[in-house]
Design an enzyme around this catalytic site. Structure first.
Site, PDB file in Angstrom:
ATOM      1  CD  GLU A   1      -3.207   0.731   2.054  1.00 20.59           C
ATOM      2  OE1 GLU A   1      -2.979   1.028   3.246  1.00 20.59           O
ATOM      3  OE2 GLU A   1      -4.292   0.273   1.683  1.00 20.59           O
TER       4      GLU A   1
ATOM      5  CG  HIS B   1       6.488 -29.624   3.568  1.00 18.90           C
ATOM      6  ND1 HIS B   1       6.974 -30.906   3.411  1.00 18.90           N
ATOM      7  CD2 HIS B   1       7.266 -29.057   4.520  1.00 18.90           C
ATOM      8  CE1 HIS B   1       7.973 -31.119   4.247  1.00 18.90           C
ATOM      9  NE2 HIS B   1       8.172 -30.010   4.951  1.00 18.90           N
TER      10      HIS B   1
ATOM     11  CE  LYS C   1     -12.101   2.789   1.801  1.00 17.29           C
ATOM     12  NZ  LYS C   1     -11.675   3.831   2.753  1.00 17.29           N
TER      13      LYS C   1
HETATM   14  O1  LIG Z   1      -8.987   2.690   9.652  1.00 13.81           O
HETATM   15  P1  LIG Z   1      -9.914   2.972   8.499  1.00 13.81           P
HETATM   16  O2  LIG Z   1     -10.103   4.408   8.210  1.00 13.81           O
HETATM   17  O3  LIG Z   1     -11.219   2.221   8.662  1.00 13.81           O
HETATM   18  O4  LIG Z   1      -9.212   2.374   7.191  1.00 13.81           O
HETATM   19  C1  LIG Z   1      -8.946   1.009   7.095  1.00 13.81           C
HETATM   20  C2  LIG Z   1      -8.112   0.817   5.831  1.00 13.81           C
HETATM   21  O5  LIG Z   1      -8.870   1.377   4.766  1.00 13.81           O
HETATM   22  C3  LIG Z   1      -8.215   1.485   3.521  1.00 13.81           C
HETATM   23  O6  LIG Z   1      -8.089   0.208   2.979  1.00 13.81           O
HETATM   24  C4  LIG Z   1      -6.837   2.113   3.599  1.00 13.81           C
HETATM   25  O7  LIG Z   1      -6.202   1.967   2.358  1.00 13.81           O
HETATM   26  C5  LIG Z   1      -6.006   1.445   4.665  1.00 13.81           C
HETATM   27  O8  LIG Z   1      -4.755   2.115   4.776  1.00 13.81           O
HETATM   28  C6  LIG Z   1      -6.746   1.505   5.982  1.00 13.81           C
HETATM   29  O9  LIG Z   1      -5.981   0.870   6.982  1.00 13.81           O
END
Ligand SMILES: O=P(O)(O)OC[C@H]1O[C@H](O)[C@H](O)[C@@H](O)[C@@H]1O
Length: 528
Positions: free
Chosen positions: A322, A351, A455
């Protein structure tokens, strides 16, 4: 290279951290001196950029943010006295909270103490806590921990079934820096419903770990949850294990969080060294750059030869991929950068896929993690003078030799044992290595634009589902997929419409599908 020369190379490049008892061996990365010389200007710049980052520069330019995870383990280097104070106060808050849960000052309405932790979070709000729990949770942990880290209904059911008899004494941590991640919100809503179904007031069991002013913080305040722990915008999810995200669950499990912080601080001091050979993070970044030609041409396979470090590779997947997996560099060039990470645990994986690593496509470099302490206590012989731990050592170094003999490179990290200080140090080592490597390839390691794209696409699919359900309900008679797509003004989304309907049908929801599911054009749909 013959054995004598290898032995000399091993000693020339061996890094040893006396305070931590940590060794780093990059002698099996086949770079030469000319390569190292050629990298020195890049490293000089990387060290400068890292110095500025720690001093409070906006090192995450795309989001206009500072990058401050190093301050968490050494508040003295925070750029302002206010930030230092906040970090110290937050740490005291965490320790006091854990103490009150352990001694029963903070307890559930119907019992004297909490017995279990249910952590709801995803990505950096889960991977660090999961890695650390697997690595460090004591046998006699005062509270057991369970994770909902995904929006899979069956997964949530399985977990709730596991703790249903202890829900009344379960403390729920809802962890989300943004406070809006759908997976986490979904898990929280399902858990809230589970509590309500047992006449338990969720707020009496809930704690939020979230960014200031987030939707989650507001909800926790409005509903009167037990406590709220702040997350700062200058700590990214993938570098948040030593913030409240990781320290609250760790402290509740009786893990020595001061030890974790101390180990990380000690490693941070080591990885500030401007001399490449005295800087373990720089040695890792050099090795990664060499292995993949600065373009991630080879995958990073992480093989800890210790069960308790099982989740380290999964933790590193997020931290490395990431951070480094970016389309554009800081100059706006399209670079498609990154390093793919995979792994599980040593000897077991011999394995599984080590066959390919030994003989197959040479598209990787290995990172072995050796733990010198076999176990707490005595090991019985499995053969005269040989123990299971000897076998583990033999398998590790046998694999290292076998792949090297076939021109495959590897790094070896050796630690004395798995304890809070060492785990903190490992976290810090890789935080810094990723940060330095990002400078070498000129990418912003601290944002994640690609995740937003995913998202956004997901919410468009959910909006489409809502739209077609409205059309189906209004129509009152069967519609072909074509007609439905037309009426929903989604002619170009007919395949997704088919998949949405197939999923609804499979779960007996809201629609009646007639026709042959394997021949989408034959289908017609009407409301149930
Ligand atoms: O902690 P939050 O705001 O719920 O985000 C949870 C995750 O969401 C996304 O996937 C980001 O890319 C991550 O870096 C983050 O850890």
């Amino acid at each position: 290279m013959d054995a004598r020369s290898l032995w000399k190379r091993y000693q020339d490049w061996l890094y040893y951290h006396e305070g931590l008892g940590l060794y780093l061996d990059i002698s099996r990365m086949r770079f030469d001196d000319a390569f190292v010389e050629s990298m020195k200007p890049k490293f000089a710049q990387a060290f400068e950029e890292m110095k500025a980052l720690e001093a409070g520069a906006v090192a995450n330019p795309d989001e206009g943010r500072m990058v401050g995870h190093y301050w968490l383990r050494n508040p003295d280097i925070a750029p302002t006295p206010e930030l230092k104070q906040e970090i110290l106060e937050n740490l005291s808050h965490i320790e006091e909270f854990a103490q009150k849960v352990h001694n029963g000052t903070i307890h559930p309405p119907s019992a004297s103490k909490f017995t279990d932790i249910l952590s709801i979070g995803i990505g950096g709000s889960a991977l660090g806590p999961q890695f650390v729990s697997t690595a460090l949770a004591p046998e006699s942990a005062p509270l057991g921990i369970h994770f909902i880290d995904n929006t899979d209904p069956a997964g949530i059911d399985a977990l709730l079934n596991q703790i249903k008899d202890r829900l009344a004494t379960t403390l729920v941590l809802v962890i989300s820096k943004s406070g809006t991640t759908p997976d986490t919100r979904n898990g929280m809503i399902e858990v809230q419903k589970a509590f309500e179904s047992m006449n338990l007031k969720f707020a009496d069991h809930a704690v939020a770990i979230t960014g200031h002013d987030s939707a989650l913080e507001k909800q926790a305040q409005k509903e009167g949850w037990i406590d709220i722990f702040p997350m700062h915008d200058w700590v990214g999810g993938r570098t948040s294990e030593l913030s409240g995200v990781g320290l609250v669950p760790a402290a509740l499990q009786g893990i020595d969080i001061q030890g974790m912080l101390a180990g990380a601080k000690e490693m941070d001091e080591a990885t500030r060294q401007p001399d490449l050979k005295d800087n373990p993070a720089a040695l890792l970044a050099l090795s990664w750059y060499f292995a993949g030609n600065g373009r991630g041409e080879k995958d990073m396979v992480v093989l800890p030869y210790k069960d308790s470090l099982l989740l380290f590779s999964r933790y590193l997947q997020q931290l490395v991929m990431e951070s480094l997996g970016k389309e554009k560099d800081l100059a706006g060039n399209t670079v498609y950068q990154g390093i793919a990470v995979y792994g599980n645990k040593g000897s077991t994986d011999q394995h599984a896929y080590v066959q390919q690593l030994r003989e197959g496509v040479p598209n990787f470099f290995l990172t072995f993690i050796e733990v010198l302490e076999d176990r707490q206590g005595h090991s019985p012989a499995v053969e005269p003078g040989i123990t299971t731990g000897d076998y583990l050592l033999g398998f590790l170094y046998g694999t290292r030799e076998a792949i090297y003999d076939n021109q495959r490179d590897s790094i070896s990290v050796t630690i004395p044992q798995v304890n809070p200080r060492i785990v903190g140090a490992l976290i810090a080592l890789y935080d810094r290595a990723v940060g330095l490597y990002a400078s070498l390839i000129n990418v912003n390691a601290y944002h994640q634009p690609g995740v937003e794209a995913g998202k956004k696409a997901a919410s468009e699919i959910l909006n489409l589902q809502t739209r077609i359900m409205e059309v189906i309900a209004a129509e009152g008679k069967p519609l072909s997929l074509e007609e439905l797509a037309e009426k929903a003004d989604a002619g170009d989304r007919i395949e997704m419409i088919y998949k949405i309907l197939r999923h609804l049908h499979a779960n007996g929801r809201q629609v009646n599908l007639s026709g042959n599911l394997a021949q989408p054009a034959s289908l017609s749909v009407c409301a149930r």
